[in-house]
Motif scaffolding. Structure first.
Motif, PDB file in Angstrom:
ATOM      1  N   MET A 156      -7.159   1.067  -5.664  1.00  0.00           N
ATOM      2  CA  MET A 156      -7.249  -0.266  -6.215  1.00  0.00           C
ATOM      3  C   MET A 156      -5.989  -1.108  -5.965  1.00  0.00           C
ATOM      4  O   MET A 156      -6.100  -2.264  -5.665  1.00  0.00           O
ATOM      5  N   PRO A 157      -4.762  -0.530  -6.066  1.00  0.00           N
ATOM      6  CA  PRO A 157      -3.571  -1.332  -5.801  1.00  0.00           C
ATOM      7  C   PRO A 157      -3.542  -1.892  -4.374  1.00  0.00           C
ATOM      8  O   PRO A 157      -3.077  -2.997  -4.166  1.00  0.00           O
ATOM      9  N   ALA A 158      -4.021  -1.128  -3.399  1.00  0.00           N
ATOM     10  CA  ALA A 158      -4.028  -1.614  -2.017  1.00  0.00           C
ATOM     11  C   ALA A 158      -4.952  -2.815  -1.875  1.00  0.00           C
ATOM     12  O   ALA A 158      -4.622  -3.786  -1.188  1.00  0.00           O
ATOM     13  N   LEU A 159      -6.102  -2.776  -2.529  1.00  0.00           N
ATOM     14  CA  LEU A 159      -7.037  -3.902  -2.481  1.00  0.00           C
ATOM     15  C   LEU A 159      -6.408  -5.142  -3.106  1.00  0.00           C
ATOM     16  O   LEU A 159      -6.547  -6.243  -2.590  1.00  0.00           O
ATOM     17  N   HIS A 160      -5.699  -4.957  -4.198  1.00  0.00           N
ATOM     18  CA  HIS A 160      -5.019  -6.072  -4.854  1.00  0.00           C
ATOM     19  C   HIS A 160      -3.967  -6.685  -3.921  1.00  0.00           C
ATOM     20  O   HIS A 160      -3.843  -7.907  -3.824  1.00  0.00           O
ATOM     21  N   ALA A 161      -3.228  -5.838  -3.228  1.00  0.00           N
ATOM     22  CA  ALA A 161      -2.207  -6.324  -2.297  1.00  0.00           C
ATOM     23  C   ALA A 161      -2.834  -7.114  -1.155  1.00  0.00           C
ATOM     24  O   ALA A 161      -2.306  -8.152  -0.743  1.00  0.00           O
ATOM     25  N   VAL A 162      -3.960  -6.655  -0.659  1.00  0.00           N
ATOM     26  CA  VAL A 162      -4.662  -7.360   0.424  1.00  0.00           C
ATOM     27  C   VAL A 162      -5.117  -8.734  -0.064  1.00  0.00           C
ATOM     28  O   VAL A 162      -4.966  -9.736   0.633  1.00  0.00           O
ATOM     29  N   ARG A 163      -5.676  -8.783  -1.260  1.00  0.00           N
ATOM     30  CA  ARG A 163      -6.127 -10.081  -1.815  1.00  0.00           C
ATOM     31  C   ARG A 163      -4.965 -11.040  -1.992  1.00  0.00           C
ATOM     32  O   ARG A 163      -5.082 -12.225  -1.699  1.00  0.00           O
ATOM     33  N   LEU A 164      -3.843 -10.550  -2.487  1.00  0.00           N
ATOM     34  CA  LEU A 164      -2.664 -11.402  -2.649  1.00  0.00           C
ATOM     35  C   LEU A 164      -2.184 -11.931  -1.301  1.00  0.00           C
ATOM     36  O   LEU A 164      -1.834 -13.103  -1.171  1.00  0.00           O
ATOM     37  N   TYR A 165      -2.180 -11.062  -0.292  1.00  0.00           N
ATOM     38  CA  TYR A 165      -1.789 -11.477   1.049  1.00  0.00           C
ATOM     39  C   TYR A 165      -2.727 -12.560   1.575  1.00  0.00           C
ATOM     40  O   TYR A 165      -2.277 -13.571   2.126  1.00  0.00           O
ATOM     41  N   GLN A 166      -4.029 -12.371   1.405  1.00  0.00           N
ATOM     42  CA  GLN A 166      -5.003 -13.357   1.872  1.00  0.00           C
ATOM     43  C   GLN A 166      -4.836 -14.687   1.154  1.00  0.00           C
ATOM     44  O   GLN A 166      -4.900 -15.747   1.779  1.00  0.00           O
ATOM     45  N   GLN A 167      -4.616 -14.639  -0.146  1.00  0.00           N
ATOM     46  CA  GLN A 167      -4.416 -15.873  -0.905  1.00  0.00           C
ATOM     47  C   GLN A 167      -3.174 -16.615  -0.430  1.00  0.00           C
ATOM     48  O   GLN A 167      -3.196 -17.837  -0.278  1.00  0.00           O
ATOM     49  N   GLN A 168      -2.101 -15.896  -0.182  1.00  0.00           N
ATOM     50  CA  GLN A 168      -0.873 -16.520   0.295  1.00  0.00           C
ATOM     51  C   GLN A 168      -1.068 -17.111   1.691  1.00  0.00           C
ATOM     52  O   GLN A 168      -0.562 -18.185   1.991  1.00  0.00           O
TER      53      GLN A 168
END
Length: 112
Positions: free
Chosen positions: A1-13
């Motif tokens: 789950m943490p990796a998915l969160h990091a990917v979403r944050l990267y995409q949002q940025q």
């Protein structure tokens, strides 16, 4: 789950820091991929966003013609004609990359 969160944050940025021209390019890319996959919902969302991005006052006849093409594409998605939508958006994407997106990137390339 943490990796998915990091990917979403990267995409949002990436979206927040992208230029308007790059965002339009991304919408074309999403629309083409959705049409190839037969994903009507995603194709519709991309087309709605492309339509919303139009400035009919400043864009004049070109913006009006694009609006007509996007509306045609929305009807084609509803009819299940994904091939037509993929071809049309693919052509528009290539024109966008050769025109506005290329012009935006040119100063950065000249400075490199």
């Amino acid at each position: 789950m943490p990796a998915l969160h990091a990917v979403r944050l990267y995409q949002q940025q990436a979206v927040r820091s992208a230029s308007p021209a790059a965002l339009v390019d991304k919408l074309y890319e999403i629309g083409v991929a959705a049409a190839h996959a037969g994903d009507a919902s995603r194709a519709r969302r991309a087309l709605v966003e492309l339509t919303a991005a139009l400035d009919l006052e400043r864009g004049g006849e070109i913006a009006a013609q694009l609006q007509g093409l996007y509306e045609f594409s929305l009807r084609a998605v509803t009819a299940g004609d994904f091939t037509t939508v993929a071809e049309l958006l693919g052509g528009l994407r290539e024109a966008w990359r050769a025109g506005p997106l290329a012009a935006e990137r040119a100063p950065a390339l000249a400075a490199a």
